[in-house]
Design a protein around this motif. Structure first.
Motif, PDB file in Angstrom:
ATOM      1  N   ARG A 189       0.834  -1.188   0.034  1.00 39.18           N
ATOM      2  CA  ARG A 189       0.129   0.078  -0.172  1.00 39.18           C
ATOM      3  C   ARG A 189       0.801   1.081  -0.013  1.00 39.18           C
ATOM      4  N   LEU A 190       1.931   1.265   0.815  1.00 37.29           N
ATOM      5  CA  LEU A 190       2.609   2.484   0.870  1.00 37.29           C
ATOM      6  C   LEU A 190       3.471   2.806  -0.557  1.00 37.29           C
ATOM      7  N   LEU A 191       3.811   1.505  -1.234  1.00 38.01           N
ATOM      8  CA  LEU A 191       4.591   1.779  -2.388  1.00 38.01           C
ATOM      9  C   LEU A 191       3.609   2.369  -3.444  1.00 38.01           C
ATOM     10  N   ARG A 192       2.075   1.765  -3.562  1.00 39.78           N
ATOM     11  CA  ARG A 192       1.177   2.160  -4.460  1.00 39.78           C
ATOM     12  C   ARG A 192       1.043   3.724  -4.051  1.00 39.78           C
ATOM     13  N   GLU A 193       0.953   4.064  -2.731  1.00 41.10           N
ATOM     14  CA  GLU A 193       0.651   5.433  -2.415  1.00 41.10           C
ATOM     15  C   GLU A 193       1.744   6.393  -2.806  1.00 41.10           C
ATOM     16  N   SER A 194       3.024   5.650  -2.927  1.00 38.48           N
ATOM     17  CA  SER A 194       4.177   6.686  -3.632  1.00 38.48           C
ATOM     18  C   SER A 194       4.635   6.756  -4.783  1.00 38.48           C
ATOM     19  N   GLY A 195       3.452   6.096  -5.720  1.00 33.77           N
ATOM     20  CA  GLY A 195       3.582   6.160  -7.301  1.00 33.77           C
ATOM     21  C   GLY A 195       4.000   4.776  -7.904  1.00 33.77           C
ATOM     22  N   PHE A 196       4.241   3.688  -7.202  1.00 31.40           N
ATOM     23  CA  PHE A 196       4.361   2.634  -8.007  1.00 31.40           C
ATOM     24  C   PHE A 196       3.266   1.920  -8.503  1.00 31.40           C
ATOM     25  N   GLU A 197       3.485   1.436  -9.434  1.00 33.56           N
ATOM     26  CA  GLU A 197       2.233   0.697 -10.215  1.00 33.56           C
ATOM     27  C   GLU A 197       2.498  -0.795 -10.482  1.00 33.56           C
ATOM     28  N   GLU A 198       1.315  -1.329 -10.457  1.00 29.30           N
ATOM     29  CA  GLU A 198       1.544  -3.011 -10.619  1.00 29.30           C
ATOM     30  C   GLU A 198       2.357  -3.715  -9.410  1.00 29.30           C
ATOM     31  N   VAL A 199       1.842  -3.207  -8.153  1.00 31.22           N
ATOM     32  CA  VAL A 199       2.314  -3.677  -7.104  1.00 31.22           C
ATOM     33  C   VAL A 199       1.997  -4.705  -6.734  1.00 31.22           C
ATOM     34  N   ILE A 200       2.825  -5.949  -6.712  1.00 29.36           N
ATOM     35  CA  ILE A 200       2.316  -7.238  -6.443  1.00 29.36           C
ATOM     36  C   ILE A 200       2.852  -7.798  -4.998  1.00 29.36           C
ATOM     37  N   VAL A 201       2.252  -8.280  -4.177  1.00 29.46           N
ATOM     38  CA  VAL A 201       2.813  -9.221  -3.135  1.00 29.46           C
ATOM     39  C   VAL A 201       2.750 -10.714  -3.573  1.00 29.46           C
ATOM     40  N   THR A 202       4.188 -11.329  -3.710  1.00 24.55           N
ATOM     41  CA  THR A 202       4.329 -12.636  -3.938  1.00 24.55           C
ATOM     42  C   THR A 202       3.598 -13.674  -3.124  1.00 24.55           C
ATOM     43  N   GLY A 203       4.037 -13.348  -1.938  1.00 26.95           N
ATOM     44  CA  GLY A 203       3.688 -14.198  -0.672  1.00 26.95           C
ATOM     45  C   GLY A 203       4.137 -15.657  -0.691  1.00 26.95           C
ATOM     46  N   ARG A 204       5.138 -15.978  -1.436  1.00 27.17           N
ATOM     47  CA  ARG A 204       5.618 -17.322  -1.641  1.00 27.17           C
ATOM     48  C   ARG A 204       6.906 -17.636  -0.711  1.00 27.17           C
ATOM     49  N   SER A 205       7.130 -18.919  -0.207  1.00 25.49           N
ATOM     50  CA  SER A 205       8.175 -19.338   0.486  1.00 25.49           C
ATOM     51  C   SER A 205       9.022 -19.928  -0.520  1.00 25.49           C
ATOM     52  N   GLY A 206      10.347 -19.646  -0.476  1.00 29.96           N
ATOM     53  CA  GLY A 206      11.475 -20.280  -1.050  1.00 29.96           C
ATOM     54  C   GLY A 206      11.688 -19.326  -2.460  1.00 29.96           C
ATOM     55  N   ASP A 207      11.296 -17.935  -2.243  1.00 29.89           N
ATOM     56  CA  ASP A 207      11.553 -16.948  -3.106  1.00 29.89           C
ATOM     57  C   ASP A 207      12.900 -16.120  -3.154  1.00 29.89           C
ATOM     58  N   GLY A 208      13.606 -16.628  -2.193  1.00 28.54           N
ATOM     59  CA  GLY A 208      14.825 -16.198  -1.863  1.00 28.54           C
ATOM     60  C   GLY A 208      14.662 -14.609  -1.262  1.00 28.54           C
ATOM     61  N   GLY A 209      13.545 -14.574  -0.514  1.00 33.96           N
ATOM     62  CA  GLY A 209      13.327 -13.302   0.358  1.00 33.96           C
ATOM     63  C   GLY A 209      12.707 -12.373  -0.697  1.00 33.96           C
ATOM     64  N   ILE A 210      12.298 -12.442  -1.791  1.00 34.09           N
ATOM     65  CA  ILE A 210      11.537 -11.403  -2.615  1.00 34.09           C
ATOM     66  C   ILE A 210      10.116 -11.559  -2.057  1.00 34.09           C
ATOM     67  N   ASP A 211       9.503 -10.531  -1.567  1.00 36.23           N
ATOM     68  CA  ASP A 211       8.127 -10.406  -1.074  1.00 36.23           C
ATOM     69  C   ASP A 211       7.165  -9.726  -2.098  1.00 36.23           C
ATOM     70  N   GLY A 212       7.788  -8.966  -3.087  1.00 33.04           N
ATOM     71  CA  GLY A 212       6.946  -8.548  -4.054  1.00 33.04           C
ATOM     72  C   GLY A 212       7.590  -7.823  -5.108  1.00 33.04           C
ATOM     73  N   HIS A 213       6.809  -7.111  -6.031  1.00 32.59           N
ATOM     74  CA  HIS A 213       7.647  -6.373  -7.026  1.00 32.59           C
ATOM     75  C   HIS A 213       6.563  -5.389  -7.634  1.00 32.59           C
ATOM     76  N   GLY A 214       6.996  -4.346  -8.097  1.00 30.41           N
ATOM     77  CA  GLY A 214       6.402  -3.299  -8.748  1.00 30.41           C
ATOM     78  C   GLY A 214       7.168  -2.465  -9.831  1.00 30.41           C
ATOM     79  N   VAL A 215       6.263  -1.445 -10.609  1.00 34.69           N
ATOM     80  CA  VAL A 215       6.721  -0.867 -11.610  1.00 34.69           C
ATOM     81  C   VAL A 215       7.027   0.740 -10.898  1.00 34.69           C
ATOM     82  N   LEU A 216       8.035   1.485 -11.114  1.00 34.27           N
ATOM     83  CA  LEU A 216       8.055   2.789 -10.913  1.00 34.27           C
ATOM     84  C   LEU A 216       8.121   3.396 -12.090  1.00 34.27           C
ATOM     85  N   GLU A 217       7.424   4.183 -12.520  1.00 37.03           N
ATOM     86  CA  GLU A 217       7.444   4.868 -13.984  1.00 37.03           C
ATOM     87  C   GLU A 217       7.879   6.152 -13.635  1.00 37.03           C
ATOM     88  N   LEU A 218       9.147   6.825 -13.974  1.00 37.27           N
ATOM     89  CA  LEU A 218       9.642   8.256 -13.823  1.00 37.27           C
ATOM     90  C   LEU A 218       9.246   9.112 -14.928  1.00 37.27           C
TER      91      LEU A 218
END
Length: 193
Positions: free
Chosen positions: A65-94
């Protein structure tokens, strides 16, 4: 709702202590936010304690939510174990020509995040993102800060608890602003004569 607010409402005389999950660590219950001996905790302390009390998935969604409010788009929480610590991803359009794919990791810590966590996260995101972001309720060691900006590797942006609170303040996210006044004593001087 914090205990300070709850004190104006009826509550049971006894409360069962929270049980600790396996491993000995436990999240702070919402009711524990204003701890005995800390009845006058600042809103910043309460906000940080509230974030630390969230379950891991809840903290990840809060960061989303913080990332979306800060201007990120397509912010997705992956919520998977075994992902090497990646909790999510998004796109920041400058601008219409430049955007960055950003992977993020969320850490509810009381202590400090070390350089190993930064290296591990970078390894998990290599070849998949332009930039990484680690958000924590704790702090980062000086070695972690150096590792985040090491030459020749994708940069990792570090957001510690203080900076996280500043972002919530700036966006007024999860905070209700209050108006207050100071008495202008100069104004009243002519009326004393």
């Amino acid at each position: 709702m914090t205990r300070r607010v709850q004190e104006t409402t009826a509550r049971p005389e006894t409360v069962d202590p929270p049980t600790a999950p396996a491993g000995g660590a436990r999240a702070i219950a919402i009711e524990e936010l204003t701890l005995p001996g800390m009845p006058d905790a600042t809103y910043r302390e309460q906000l940080l304690a509230t974030m630390k009390s969230l379950p891991p998935g809840g903290f990840e969604r809060l960061c989303q939510r913080l990332l979306r409010e800060s201007g990120f788009e397509e912010v997705i929480v992956t919520g998977r174990s075994g992902d090497g610590g990646i909790d999510g991803h998004g796109v920041l359009e400058l601008n219409p020509f430049v955007s960055f794919r950003v992977y993020f990791q969320c850490k509810r810590y009381d202590g400090s995040v070390g350089p190993g966590a930064v290296r591990d996260f970078r390894g998990a995101m290599m070849g998949r993102a332009d930039k990484g972001l680690i958000l924590t309720t704790g702090t980062f060691t000086s070695d972690a800060k150096r590792e985040a900006v090491r030459d020749g590797v994708p940069p990792i942006e570090l957001v510690d608890g203080e900076r996280l609170i500043g972002m919530f303040e700036e966006l007024e996210l999860g905070l209700t602003p209050r108006k207050t006044y100071d008495v202008d004593l100069e104004f009243f001087k002519p009326f004393k004569e």
